[in-house]
Design an enzyme around this catalytic site. Sequence first.
Site, PDB file in Angstrom:
ATOM      1  N   ARG A  72       4.079  16.083   4.382  1.00  0.00           N
ATOM      2  CA  ARG A  72       4.985  16.396   2.891  1.00  0.00           C
ATOM      3  C   ARG A  72       3.995  15.190   1.840  1.00  0.00           C
ATOM      4  NH1 ARG A  72       8.598  20.390   4.262  1.00  0.00           N
ATOM      5  NH2 ARG A  72       9.581  19.978   6.284  1.00  0.00           N
ATOM      6  N   ASP A 103       6.830  27.713   0.891  1.00  0.00           N
ATOM      7  CA  ASP A 103       6.931  28.049  -0.593  1.00  0.00           C
ATOM      8  C   ASP A 103       6.395  26.860  -1.444  1.00  0.00           C
ATOM      9  OD1 ASP A 103       9.300  26.940   0.280  1.00  0.00           O
ATOM     10  OD2 ASP A 103      10.041  27.236  -1.902  1.00  0.00           O
ATOM     11  N   THR A 126       5.981  28.876   8.286  1.00  0.00           N
ATOM     12  CA  THR A 126       7.229  28.062   8.197  1.00  0.00           C
ATOM     13  C   THR A 126       8.276  28.903   9.169  1.00  0.00           C
ATOM     14  OG1 THR A 126       9.145  27.581   6.893  1.00  0.00           O
ATOM     15  CG2 THR A 126       7.958  29.299   6.064  1.00  0.00           C
ATOM     16  N   ASP A 128      11.363  29.325   8.921  1.00  0.00           N
ATOM     17  CA  ASP A 128      12.517  29.397   7.915  1.00  0.00           C
ATOM     18  C   ASP A 128      12.605  30.901   7.785  1.00  0.00           C
ATOM     19  OD1 ASP A 128      13.610  26.895   8.365  1.00  0.00           O
ATOM     20  OD2 ASP A 128      12.573  26.231   6.532  1.00  0.00           O
ATOM     21  N   ASP A 130      11.791  32.073   4.737  1.00  0.00           N
ATOM     22  CA  ASP A 130      12.182  32.375   3.806  1.00  0.00           C
ATOM     23  C   ASP A 130      11.350  32.400   2.498  1.00  0.00           C
ATOM     24  OD1 ASP A 130      11.073  30.022   3.832  1.00  0.00           O
ATOM     25  OD2 ASP A 130      12.794  28.803   2.951  1.00  0.00           O
ATOM     26  N   ARG A 172      18.332  25.072   6.301  1.00  0.00           N
ATOM     27  CA  ARG A 172      19.066  24.407   5.305  1.00  0.00           C
ATOM     28  C   ARG A 172      19.448  25.172   4.093  1.00  0.00           C
ATOM     29  NH1 ARG A 172      14.467  20.343   3.644  1.00  0.00           N
ATOM     30  NH2 ARG A 172      13.422  21.961   4.958  1.00  0.00           N
TER      31      ARG A 172
END
Length: 322
Positions: A72, A103, A126, A128, A130, A172
């Site tokens: 990150r 994203d 990812t 997730d 999402d 999350r």
Amino acid sequence: MKRIGVLTSGGDAPGMNAAVRSVVRSACGFGLEVVGIRRGYAGLLAEEFVELGPRSVANILHRGGTMLGTARCEEMKLPEGLKKGAESLRTASIDGLVAIGGDGTFRGAQALAEITDIHIVGVPGTIDNDVYGTDYTIGFDTAVNTAVEAIDRIRDTAEAHQRLFFVEVMGRTRGFIALDVGIACGAEDVLVPEVRTNLDDLCANIQSQFAGGKRASIVVVAEGDDAGHAFEVGNKVGGRLHMDYRVCVIGHVQRGGAPSARDRLLSSKLGAGAVKVLAEGRTGVMVGEVAGHVVETPLNLTWSRQKELNVEMLQLMKTLAR
Ligand code: ATP
């Protein structure tokens, strides 16, 4: 288009290696050179480049993690960081970039596209799931399978001791993992951030299920549920029902391990799809898979539009948990 870069960024996901392999070998088919960028945007800013050919990506298809590393990088969100990123791409003579991530990674990619003439394409990687514009993201299937395997084991001990378990899975802000895991492992209830948790209803369900003869109860909790983490939910429910309970947080185990066959297939398709987009001169899109077809979605829609959780599946979980 002569030379493309590839990076993995954000949270690692099983299948990222398979996607990198697909990018490199597909690029070879178009006569394009490939430069790997280590540690996502952090490595881009630090000019951590490695030349990649078909042999450099041998024996990685089945490995979890990412051979390029990921990171990150807050600096990338600042104008100076972006400028540095654009200069690094120019220094390495990269004229197309494949960004594999979630994203956040796509926001970075779009920002780079706006200040350079480098063509950019995103690949959704990812756990997730999402991301708007694809039915599944790379890593999701493996993460779900890993959590299901863990919960199958928990069920053995829960049944033996007639216990109530709260099992926390990743998520999350979204409940995609929790919902699929809950259905696949026959959970007694699933708590997701998209739906307000009513603790009275949850307690009543658990009580009536035990009263109806169930020998165990497993409640799957997405880490971002509005009622709290699994420890908090367990504490509240256990206190109300005066019941002994156990909590298990599956955690980072969900990120690692060999990618499932489904993730390897998805990575292989999307990596190749991304290279095709660049080779054909398009930019600013993510390649995803919708109803079995590789489709392109403008990068900005991948985060500005919300992918809906299938609430009917939540109802199915409840029906099957009787
Ligand atoms: P995951 O869903 O697994 O967390 P992600 O790609 O969404 O993956 P983030 O940490 O949100 O993970 O983003 C990855 C990196 O993308 C950030 O560390 C940062 O370097 C870059 N990034 C995120 N948002 C922006 C932005 N608005 N502008 C420029 N770069 C960004």
